[in-house]
Each structure stands twice: as C-alpha cells, then as structure tokens.
Design a protein around this motif. Structure first.
Motif, PDB file in Angstrom:
ATOM      1  N   ARG A 106     -73.819  25.628 -49.767  1.00  0.00           N
ATOM      2  CA  ARG A 106     -73.055  25.765 -51.027  1.00  0.00           C
ATOM      3  C   ARG A 106     -73.992  25.774 -52.229  1.00  0.00           C
ATOM      4  O   ARG A 106     -73.809  26.555 -53.162  1.00  0.00           O
ATOM      5  CB  ARG A 106     -72.059  24.610 -51.160  1.00  0.00           C
ATOM      6  CG  ARG A 106     -70.853  24.744 -50.283  1.00  0.00           C
ATOM      7  CD  ARG A 106     -69.860  23.632 -50.556  1.00  0.00           C
ATOM      8  NE  ARG A 106     -68.835  23.623 -49.521  1.00  0.00           N
ATOM      9  CZ  ARG A 106     -68.339  22.539 -48.954  1.00  0.00           C
ATOM     10  NH1 ARG A 106     -68.764  21.348 -49.318  1.00  0.00           N
ATOM     11  NH2 ARG A 106     -67.414  22.624 -48.020  1.00  0.00           N
ATOM     12  N   LYS A 161     -75.569  29.119 -52.485  1.00  0.00           N
ATOM     13  CA  LYS A 161     -74.627  30.101 -53.020  1.00  0.00           C
ATOM     14  C   LYS A 161     -74.466  29.941 -54.522  1.00  0.00           C
ATOM     15  O   LYS A 161     -74.405  30.925 -55.276  1.00  0.00           O
ATOM     16  CB  LYS A 161     -73.266  29.974 -52.336  1.00  0.00           C
ATOM     17  CG  LYS A 161     -73.229  30.529 -50.937  1.00  0.00           C
ATOM     18  CD  LYS A 161     -71.841  30.410 -50.337  1.00  0.00           C
ATOM     19  CE  LYS A 161     -71.803  30.924 -48.924  1.00  0.00           C
ATOM     20  NZ  LYS A 161     -70.462  30.787 -48.334  1.00  0.00           N
ATOM     21  N   VAL A 162     -74.389  28.671 -54.978  1.00  0.00           N
ATOM     22  CA  VAL A 162     -74.252  28.410 -56.418  1.00  0.00           C
ATOM     23  C   VAL A 162     -75.479  28.937 -57.152  1.00  0.00           C
ATOM     24  O   VAL A 162     -75.365  29.551 -58.221  1.00  0.00           O
ATOM     25  CB  VAL A 162     -74.038  26.902 -56.677  1.00  0.00           C
ATOM     26  CG1 VAL A 162     -74.182  26.558 -58.142  1.00  0.00           C
ATOM     27  CG2 VAL A 162     -72.672  26.469 -56.164  1.00  0.00           C
ATOM     28  N   LYS A 163     -76.672  28.717 -56.588  1.00  0.00           N
ATOM     29  CA  LYS A 163     -77.909  29.210 -57.217  1.00  0.00           C
ATOM     30  C   LYS A 163     -77.901  30.729 -57.293  1.00  0.00           C
ATOM     31  O   LYS A 163     -78.271  31.316 -58.318  1.00  0.00           O
ATOM     32  CB  LYS A 163     -79.138  28.750 -56.417  1.00  0.00           C
ATOM     33  CG  LYS A 163     -79.503  27.310 -56.629  1.00  0.00           C
ATOM     34  CD  LYS A 163     -80.748  26.953 -55.827  1.00  0.00           C
ATOM     35  CE  LYS A 163     -81.082  25.492 -55.925  1.00  0.00           C
ATOM     36  NZ  LYS A 163     -82.256  25.130 -55.094  1.00  0.00           N
ATOM     37  N   GLU A 164     -77.462  31.367 -56.173  1.00  0.00           N
ATOM     38  CA  GLU A 164     -77.402  32.835 -56.165  1.00  0.00           C
ATOM     39  C   GLU A 164     -76.422  33.346 -57.215  1.00  0.00           C
ATOM     40  O   GLU A 164     -76.727  34.300 -57.947  1.00  0.00           O
ATOM     41  CB  GLU A 164     -76.995  33.337 -54.779  1.00  0.00           C
ATOM     42  CG  GLU A 164     -78.065  33.198 -53.730  1.00  0.00           C
ATOM     43  CD  GLU A 164     -77.598  33.676 -52.360  1.00  0.00           C
ATOM     44  OE1 GLU A 164     -76.673  34.506 -52.288  1.00  0.00           O
ATOM     45  OE2 GLU A 164     -78.176  33.196 -51.380  1.00  0.00           O
ATOM     46  N   LYS A 165     -75.255  32.722 -57.318  1.00  0.00           N
ATOM     47  CA  LYS A 165     -74.273  33.130 -58.327  1.00  0.00           C
ATOM     48  C   LYS A 165     -74.821  32.913 -59.726  1.00  0.00           C
ATOM     49  O   LYS A 165     -74.609  33.736 -60.630  1.00  0.00           O
ATOM     50  CB  LYS A 165     -72.962  32.365 -58.145  1.00  0.00           C
ATOM     51  CG  LYS A 165     -72.132  32.850 -56.985  1.00  0.00           C
ATOM     52  CD  LYS A 165     -70.794  32.145 -56.908  1.00  0.00           C
ATOM     53  CE  LYS A 165     -69.983  32.648 -55.749  1.00  0.00           C
ATOM     54  NZ  LYS A 165     -68.670  32.011 -55.655  1.00  0.00           N
ATOM     55  N   ALA A 166     -75.525  31.780 -59.920  1.00  0.00           N
ATOM     56  CA  ALA A 166     -76.117  31.499 -61.229  1.00  0.00           C
ATOM     57  C   ALA A 166     -77.156  32.562 -61.573  1.00  0.00           C
ATOM     58  O   ALA A 166     -77.208  33.049 -62.718  1.00  0.00           O
ATOM     59  CB  ALA A 166     -76.742  30.105 -61.241  1.00  0.00           C
ATOM     60  N   LYS A 167     -77.987  32.962 -60.592  1.00  0.00           N
ATOM     61  CA  LYS A 167     -78.991  34.007 -60.838  1.00  0.00           C
ATOM     62  C   LYS A 167     -78.316  35.323 -61.186  1.00  0.00           C
ATOM     63  O   LYS A 167     -78.735  36.032 -62.109  1.00  0.00           O
ATOM     64  CB  LYS A 167     -79.878  34.196 -59.601  1.00  0.00           C
ATOM     65  CG  LYS A 167     -80.910  33.121 -59.416  1.00  0.00           C
ATOM     66  CD  LYS A 167     -81.770  33.407 -58.191  1.00  0.00           C
ATOM     67  CE  LYS A 167     -82.757  32.293 -57.937  1.00  0.00           C
ATOM     68  NZ  LYS A 167     -83.547  32.529 -56.718  1.00  0.00           N
ATOM     69  N   LYS A 168     -77.249  35.662 -60.424  1.00  0.00           N
ATOM     70  CA  LYS A 168     -76.525  36.907 -60.703  1.00  0.00           C
ATOM     71  C   LYS A 168     -75.901  36.870 -62.094  1.00  0.00           C
ATOM     72  O   LYS A 168     -75.932  37.851 -62.831  1.00  0.00           O
ATOM     73  CB  LYS A 168     -75.450  37.156 -59.649  1.00  0.00           C
ATOM     74  CG  LYS A 168     -75.988  37.592 -58.313  1.00  0.00           C
ATOM     75  CD  LYS A 168     -74.854  37.820 -57.312  1.00  0.00           C
ATOM     76  CE  LYS A 168     -75.405  38.186 -55.949  1.00  0.00           C
ATOM     77  NZ  LYS A 168     -74.329  38.359 -54.966  1.00  0.00           N
ATOM     78  N   SER A 169     -75.347  35.682 -62.424  1.00  0.00           N
ATOM     79  CA  SER A 169     -74.734  35.546 -63.747  1.00  0.00           C
ATOM     80  C   SER A 169     -75.791  35.682 -64.839  1.00  0.00           C
ATOM     81  O   SER A 169     -75.558  36.336 -65.864  1.00  0.00           O
ATOM     82  CB  SER A 169     -74.038  34.192 -63.883  1.00  0.00           C
ATOM     83  OG  SER A 169     -72.964  34.098 -62.987  1.00  0.00           O
TER      84      SER A 169
END
Length: 121
Positions: A91, A94-102
């Motif tokens: 999790r 995933k949060v880090k990946e979403k943060a990078k995408k954001s």
C-alpha cells in the motif's frame, strides 16, 4: 460303672473332636474371608493406581497438546503479522507511485500554465 465312665470318656472325646473340627472350619472360613477381603482391597488399590496413572497420562497429553496449540498459534500470528506488513508495504508503494504521478501531473500542469502565460505575453 467302669463301662459307663469309659462310655462317658468316649462321648467326651467325640464331642471334643467335633468341637475341634468345628473350630478348624470356623478358622478356615475366617482365613478364606480375610483372603477374599485382601484380594478385593488389592484389586481396588490396583484400580485406583491405574486410574491415577491414566489421569497422569491424560494430563501429560493435554499439556503437550496445549503446548503444541500455543506454538501453532504463534506461527499463525507471525504469518498474519508478516502478511499484514507485506500489505502495508505494498500500500505504501502504491501511495508513493500515486504521489509521483500526481506530482508529475501537477508539474505538467505548471509547465503548460507557464507556456500559456508565455504565449499570452
């Protein structure tokens, strides 16, 4: 009279033998009863000892089973904790990946906004 005394002695002897025989039978019967009582007491004592041994063995098995159950529960708890830790790590990733995408999307928006301001000027 001598015959009468002899007959009396003979009757007394027979009576004494009868009494002695009766006493011997009584003594034999008493011994038999005592032997039977002792046999019953010995059997009862043996049964009690066997029951105590059985109870001891059952107690040992119960303690061994409980120890094994506790050990198995520890293994299960450890596995659950490991799985939870892995889920948490997944999790977090995933949060880090979403943060990078954001951040990338936000940076792209800022770049486009700057380009639009440059074009406006």
């Amino acid at each position: 009279m001598a015959k009468l005394q002899e007959h009396l002695r003979h009757v007394q002897k027979i009576e004494a033998e009868r009494v002695a025989k009766h006493e011997k039978k009584k003594a034999d019967a008493r011994e038999k009863v005592e032997a039977k009582k002792k046999e019953i007491q010995d059997r009862n004592a043996q049964r009690v000892a066997e029951e105590a041994e059985t109870a001891r063995k059952i107690g040992e098995k119960e303690r061994a089973f409980e120890k094994k159950r506790v050990e198995e529960q520890k293994v299960i708890d450890k596995r659950i904790a490991d799985e939870a830790r892995q889920r948490d790590l997944a999790r977090a990733e995933k949060v880090k990946e979403k943060a990078k995408k954001s951040e990338a999307a936000l940076a792209e928006i800022h770049v486009k906004a700057e380009e639009a301001q440059v074009k406006m000027v």
